[in-house]
Each structure stands twice: as structure tokens, then as C-alpha cells.
Design a protein around this motif. Structure first.
Motif, mmCIF file in Angstrom:
data_model
loop_
_atom_site.group_PDB
_atom_site.id
_atom_site.type_symbol
_atom_site.label_atom_id
_atom_site.label_comp_id
_atom_site.label_asym_id
_atom_site.label_seq_id
_atom_site.Cartn_x
_atom_site.Cartn_y
_atom_site.Cartn_z
ATOM 1 N N PHE A 1 0.836 -1.190 0.000
ATOM 2 C CA PHE A 1 0.000 0.000 0.000
ATOM 3 C C PHE A 1 0.875 1.246 0.000
ATOM 4 C CE2 PHE A 1 -2.325 -3.353 2.304
ATOM 5 C CZ PHE A 1 -3.419 -3.479 1.467
ATOM 6 N N MET A 2 0.609 2.131 -0.952
ATOM 7 C CA MET A 2 1.446 3.323 -1.132
ATOM 8 C C MET A 2 0.607 4.605 -1.131
ATOM 9 S SD MET A 2 4.380 1.753 -1.504
ATOM 10 C CE MET A 2 5.528 2.948 -2.197
ATOM 11 N N ILE A 3 1.282 5.711 -0.842
ATOM 12 C CA ILE A 3 0.672 7.036 -0.934
ATOM 13 C C ILE A 3 1.360 7.799 -2.057
ATOM 14 C CG2 ILE A 3 0.668 9.319 0.165
ATOM 15 C CD1 ILE A 3 -1.614 7.840 1.144
ATOM 16 N N GLU A 4 0.549 8.399 -2.924
ATOM 17 C CA GLU A 4 1.067 9.202 -4.039
ATOM 18 C C GLU A 4 1.068 10.670 -3.634
ATOM 19 O OE1 GLU A 4 -1.232 10.720 -7.826
ATOM 20 O OE2 GLU A 4 -0.707 8.606 -8.069
ATOM 21 N N HIS A 5 2.239 11.293 -3.688
ATOM 22 C CA HIS A 5 2.365 12.706 -3.329
ATOM 23 C C HIS A 5 2.437 13.547 -4.604
ATOM 24 C CE1 HIS A 5 3.051 12.091 0.988
ATOM 25 N NE2 HIS A 5 3.665 10.994 0.626
ATOM 26 N N VAL A 6 1.469 14.409 -4.794
ATOM 27 C CA VAL A 6 1.460 15.313 -5.941
ATOM 28 C C VAL A 6 2.305 16.538 -5.609
ATOM 29 C CG1 VAL A 6 0.027 16.733 -7.447
ATOM 30 C CG2 VAL A 6 -0.814 14.530 -6.644
ATOM 31 N N ASN A 7 3.189 16.912 -6.521
ATOM 32 C CA ASN A 7 4.043 18.083 -6.316
ATOM 33 C C ASN A 7 3.174 19.327 -6.144
ATOM 34 O OD1 ASN A 7 5.603 20.497 -7.097
ATOM 35 N ND2 ASN A 7 7.247 19.023 -7.469
ATOM 36 N N PRO A 8 3.290 20.040 -5.001
ATOM 37 C CA PRO A 8 2.437 21.209 -4.739
ATOM 38 C C PRO A 8 2.558 22.298 -5.807
ATOM 39 C CG PRO A 8 3.553 20.512 -2.741
ATOM 40 C CD PRO A 8 4.177 19.749 -3.866
ATOM 41 N N GLU A 9 3.771 22.509 -6.318
ATOM 42 C CA GLU A 9 3.968 23.546 -7.341
ATOM 43 C C GLU A 9 3.256 23.173 -8.637
ATOM 44 O OE1 GLU A 9 8.076 24.345 -7.857
ATOM 45 O OE2 GLU A 9 8.388 25.060 -5.797
ATOM 46 N N GLN A 10 3.329 21.880 -8.988
ATOM 47 C CA GLN A 10 2.652 21.426 -10.204
ATOM 48 C C GLN A 10 1.148 21.519 -10.041
ATOM 49 O OE1 GLN A 10 6.072 21.348 -11.517
ATOM 50 N NE2 GLN A 10 4.606 20.478 -12.931
ATOM 51 N N PHE A 11 0.693 21.191 -8.839
ATOM 52 C CA PHE A 11 -0.739 21.264 -8.554
ATOM 53 C C PHE A 11 -1.234 22.699 -8.689
ATOM 54 C CE2 PHE A 11 -4.479 21.597 -5.893
ATOM 55 C CZ PHE A 11 -5.199 20.472 -6.241
ATOM 56 N N LYS A 12 -0.465 23.643 -8.143
ATOM 57 C CA LYS A 12 -0.846 25.061 -8.209
ATOM 58 C C LYS A 12 -0.877 25.543 -9.657
ATOM 59 C CE LYS A 12 0.285 29.682 -6.475
ATOM 60 N NZ LYS A 12 0.134 30.297 -7.812
ATOM 61 N N LEU A 13 0.114 25.120 -10.453
ATOM 62 C CA LEU A 13 0.152 25.524 -11.856
ATOM 63 C C LEU A 13 -1.079 25.007 -12.590
ATOM 64 C CD1 LEU A 13 1.410 26.719 -14.377
ATOM 65 C CD2 LEU A 13 2.820 24.654 -14.601
#
Length: 267
Positions: free
Chosen positions: A211-223
Motif C-alpha cells: 500500500f502506497m501514498i502518491e504525493h502530488v508536487n504542490p507547485e505542479q498542482f498550483k500551476l
């Protein structure tokens, strides 16, 4: 040359403790897997299960991308209708200018304005989706929920409370099946394939589930969010102009979409 993909043509079907089946459904739902069949095959083939730490927010963006795409296409359809069916002067003029520009850029006299727009809208949709998935990192899911899933996969007695009819099935490739289960006809007298395969399934899932957690890059998310906001703004502005009696909007919409595509592809 790519090797042909092995088909999942071996069916595993048996009775299982309903509590265990319910656990598998819960895991599939939590990690966004479409069904238990796919969940089990993923685990048996060594694929980890992952969910996004900001999954809800990411889903909001991807869902909204679809809405903005639909709005943009509808705007173009409305302007074309204004020009070709309603014969409104400003719309006719804008559509003529757009066609002239497309003939030059596409180097053909046969241009379909709506099709060209649909292609650019699709390109923008994919570009924004790609922004969200850049630089994604995976870490072990240390949540209480993941720990419970791991524990329950080991502790539930798959042979208990068996139903009268088979309540579980999944499909696998011949190699995956052979590595984990047994076929009918290879058992000694008195042995039952279901009993063996129930234990084999439990052992395989308990030892292989990751079981894993995927972390979305905050800067990419904001863009991605900023790009979507700009897209929403231009759509809203043109739709508002229609309400106020306007008949055009293709040109500013097209320029903004091209600008957004360029911005998204700079990443």
C-alpha cells in the motif's frame, strides 16, 4: 518488436468467507481500483496499490477540465450557429477571419473550425492533466487504514462462514495462476482445490500487498489550478457576453487556449 501480451484466461472461482470478500471490495474502493478482479491480479503481479494524498483536489481539477472543455466547444458551436444559421454580421465576420487564419496555418482551403478547436481543447485538457502527474512521488502508506488492511488480510479465516454458492472469482494469466494456485485434477484423494486455493489466495495477498501514498508536487498542482482558473475565466467571460447579446468569442478563446497550452508545455 513488442511481445504479445499474455491473456488473463485462467479463472479462479471459489467460496470465501464473506468478510474477506468485503475486505477486498473495501481495499479496491479505497485505492481507486475498478473491481476486486483487477485488485487481486495487480497484487499477484507485484503492482503496488496507491492513492493520492491530495486525491480529492486532483479529481476536482480533472473533473473541471472536462467541464471547461465542454464549455469551450459549446462556445464555438454557438458562434458558428450565429454566423451560419442566424446570419449575424459580427459572428459572420469573426468566423470568416478565423477560417482565413486557419487556412494559412494549416496550409489548406478545407478547414473545419469546430474540428480544429476540438483538437486544441483536447490538447489543453491532456496538457493540464500531465502537469498534475509530473514529479509524483510514492511512499509507503502508513495510515491506520492501510495498517488495518494489511492486518485483516492476514487474520481473517478465509475458510470460515462459507456461503452455499461460490462468491468470488478473478482471472489471471496462466503463469500467474500456476505460481499461486492449483488446477483441478492435481490433488490427492480427499483434497479439495477450493480449500487449497483459499489458503493460497490469502497467503499471496497477505505477503504481496503493498500500500502506497502518491504525493502530488504542490507547485505542479498550483500551476494546473492556475491554468484551469484562466480557462474558466475566458469561458465565463464569453458566456456572459452571450447573455448580454454578444455573438462572437472564437478569436479570444482560441488565443487563450493556445497560450494555456504553451504555458502547460513549458513545465
Amino acid at each position: 518488436m513488442n511481445e504479445p501480451k499474455e491473456k488473463r484466461n485462467k479463472k479462479l472461482e471459489m467460496k470465501l468467507n464473506p468478510s474477506y470478500v468485503s475486505l477486498l471490495y473495501e481495499i479496491a474502493d479505497t485505492y481507486g481500483i475498478k473491481n476486486v478482479n483487477t485488485l487481486v491480479d495487480m497484487i499477484l503481479t507485484g503492482k503496488h496499490l496507491s492513492r493520492s494524498q491530495s486525491g480529492r483536489d486532483s479529481k476536482k481539477i480533472t473533473d473541471n477540465v472536462g467541464k471547461q472543455a465542454t464549455q469551450s466547444i459549446n462556445i464555438v458551436k454557438q458562434v458558428i450557429k450565429n454566423a451560419e444559421e442566424l446570419k449575424l454580421p459580427q459572428a459572420k465576420h469573426e468566423l470568416k477571419d478565423i477560417k482565413t487564419g486557419f487556412r494559412i496555418t494549416h496550409k489548406t482551403d478545407d478547414v473545419d473550425v469546430l474540428e480544429i478547436f476540438q483538437n486544441h481543447v483536447e490538447e489543453l485538457s491532456k496538457a493540464i492533466g500531465k502537469v498534475i502527474t509530473l514529479n509524483v512521488k510514492y511512499e509507503t502508506d502508513t495510515s491506520k487504514e492501510a495498517a488495518r488492511f494489511k492486518r485483516r488480510l492476514s487474520e481473517i479465516d478465509v475458510n470460515a462462514k462459507l456461503p452455499r454458492k461460490r462468491n468470488y472469482y478473478s482471472r489471471h494469466t496462466t503463469s500467474v495462476y500456476a505460481n499461486n494456485f492449483k488446477n483441478n485434477g492435481v490433488f490427492k484423494a480427499g483434497e479439495r482445490p477450493d480449500a487449497y486455493n483459499r489458503r493460497a489466495l490469502k497467503h499471496s495477498l497477505a505477503t504481496k500487498a503493498e500500500f502506497m501514498i502518491e504525493h502530488v508536487n504542490p507547485e505542479q498542482f498550483k500551476l494546473a489550478f492556475d491554468l484551469l482558473t484562466r480557462w474558466n475565466t475566458i469561458n465565463h467571460k464569453i458566456n456572459l457576453s452571450f447573455i448580454e447579446g454578444g455573438t462572437t468569442g472564437i478569436e479570444p478563446l482560441f488565443k487563450e487556449i493556445l497560450s494555456l497550452i504553451k504555458k502547460a508545455n513549458e513545465v
